[in-house]
Every structure is written in C-alpha cells, then in structure tokens.
Scaffold this motif. Structure first.
Motif, mmCIF file in Angstrom:
data_model
loop_
_atom_site.group_PDB
_atom_site.id
_atom_site.type_symbol
_atom_site.label_atom_id
_atom_site.label_comp_id
_atom_site.label_asym_id
_atom_site.label_seq_id
_atom_site.Cartn_x
_atom_site.Cartn_y
_atom_site.Cartn_z
ATOM 1 N N GLY A 1 -28.803 82.645 109.928
ATOM 2 C CA GLY A 1 -28.514 81.937 111.167
ATOM 3 C C GLY A 1 -27.248 81.113 111.071
ATOM 4 N N PHE A 2 -27.085 80.415 109.949
ATOM 5 C CA PHE A 2 -25.876 79.611 109.727
ATOM 6 C C PHE A 2 -24.635 80.486 109.777
ATOM 7 N N LEU A 3 -24.675 81.596 109.063
ATOM 8 C CA LEU A 3 -23.517 82.487 109.010
ATOM 9 C C LEU A 3 -23.224 83.123 110.368
ATOM 10 N N ILE A 4 -24.272 83.477 111.106
ATOM 11 C CA ILE A 4 -24.081 84.044 112.448
ATOM 12 C C ILE A 4 -23.379 83.041 113.353
ATOM 13 N N MET A 5 -23.888 81.822 113.412
ATOM 14 C CA MET A 5 -23.318 80.830 114.323
ATOM 15 C C MET A 5 -21.903 80.457 113.916
ATOM 16 N N LEU A 6 -21.687 80.183 112.648
ATOM 17 C CA LEU A 6 -20.345 79.807 112.209
ATOM 18 C C LEU A 6 -19.379 80.975 112.425
ATOM 19 N N GLY A 7 -19.854 82.194 112.221
ATOM 20 C CA GLY A 7 -19.020 83.366 112.466
ATOM 21 C C GLY A 7 -18.675 83.537 113.934
ATOM 22 N N MET A 8 -19.656 83.320 114.805
ATOM 23 C CA MET A 8 -19.398 83.433 116.246
ATOM 24 C C MET A 8 -18.404 82.371 116.703
ATOM 25 N N LEU A 9 -18.607 81.141 116.271
ATOM 26 C CA LEU A 9 -17.701 80.074 116.668
ATOM 27 C C LEU A 9 -16.311 80.288 116.071
ATOM 28 N N GLY A 10 -16.270 80.736 114.845
ATOM 29 C CA GLY A 10 -14.984 81.049 114.227
ATOM 30 C C GLY A 10 -14.301 82.212 114.923
ATOM 31 N N GLY A 11 -15.097 83.167 115.395
ATOM 32 C CA GLY A 11 -14.553 84.340 116.077
ATOM 33 C C GLY A 11 -13.874 83.998 117.385
ATOM 34 N N ILE A 12 -14.449 83.066 118.146
ATOM 35 C CA ILE A 12 -13.811 82.692 119.408
ATOM 36 C C ILE A 12 -12.821 81.550 119.195
ATOM 37 N N GLY A 13 -12.813 80.972 118.017
ATOM 38 C CA GLY A 13 -11.870 79.904 117.695
ATOM 39 C C GLY A 13 -12.532 78.546 117.770
ATOM 40 N N ILE A 14 -12.627 77.885 116.650
ATOM 41 C CA ILE A 14 -13.281 76.572 116.625
ATOM 42 C C ILE A 14 -12.367 75.512 117.226
ATOM 43 N N ASN A 15 -11.073 75.595 116.940
ATOM 44 C CA ASN A 15 -10.140 74.571 117.396
ATOM 45 C C ASN A 15 -9.218 75.015 118.526
#
Length: 95
Positions: free
Chosen positions: A11-25
């Motif tokens: 779950g952690f990797l999925i969420m961080l990957g999704m947010l990283g994929g659309i751009g965190i910053n």
C-alpha cells in the motif's frame, strides 16, 4: 498466509508511486488543473477503499489502507519539505 506488513508495504509503495507519478511537487506532463484533479481522484479512490474496508471487515484491505495512509503522509511530507526549502532559499518577511 501473507504477513500483514506485506500488505502495508505494498500500500505504501502504491500510494507513493501514484503521487510520484503525477508529481509530488509539480505536475508531470499535465496542467496544474489536471494535476489537482489527479490528486482529487487519488483521494476519492482512497476514500472508497476505506468505506469498502470498513463495511466488509477485510483485514487484508485494512492493512493495505494502513500502507496507503503512510504513503500519502510521506508524499505530503515531501511536498511540505519542498515548500520549506523554497522558503529558506527565498525568505519573506511579514510586517
């Protein structure tokens, strides 16, 4: 049987990957409006999973949600740290 922490890690990797994929910053290959819609879609999808997990009493989904929560919190922390670093580089003073 799969250990509980594996679901949380996934779950952690999925969420961080999704947010990283659309751009965190900043948006990756999309307008700011679409970036915001992407964040909204992630949040609403997460909310739906919480409802399903609570109503269905699925322990594996509860553990996955714990990981998704941790990933979302980490993504937010990275975003906030970005703003802190920007502020340190360009301090503003309130009068």
């Amino acid at each position: 049987m799969i250990p509980d922490w594996i679901y949380a890690l996934v779950g952690f990797l999925i969420m961080l990957g999704m947010l990283g994929g659309i751009g965190i910053n900043k948006p990756r290959g999309m307008s700011v409006k679409m970036w915001c819609v992407g964040y909204l879609a992630v949040a609403l999808g997460f909310d739906a999973l919480v409802v399903v997990g609570l109503l269905g009493q699925y322990s594996w989904l509860t553990n996955l949600l714990v990981g998704l929560s941790a990933g979302a919190a980490t993504g937010l922390a990275i975003h906030v740290m970005h703003h802190i670093n920007e502020e340190d580089a360009n301090p503003t003073f309130m009068s």
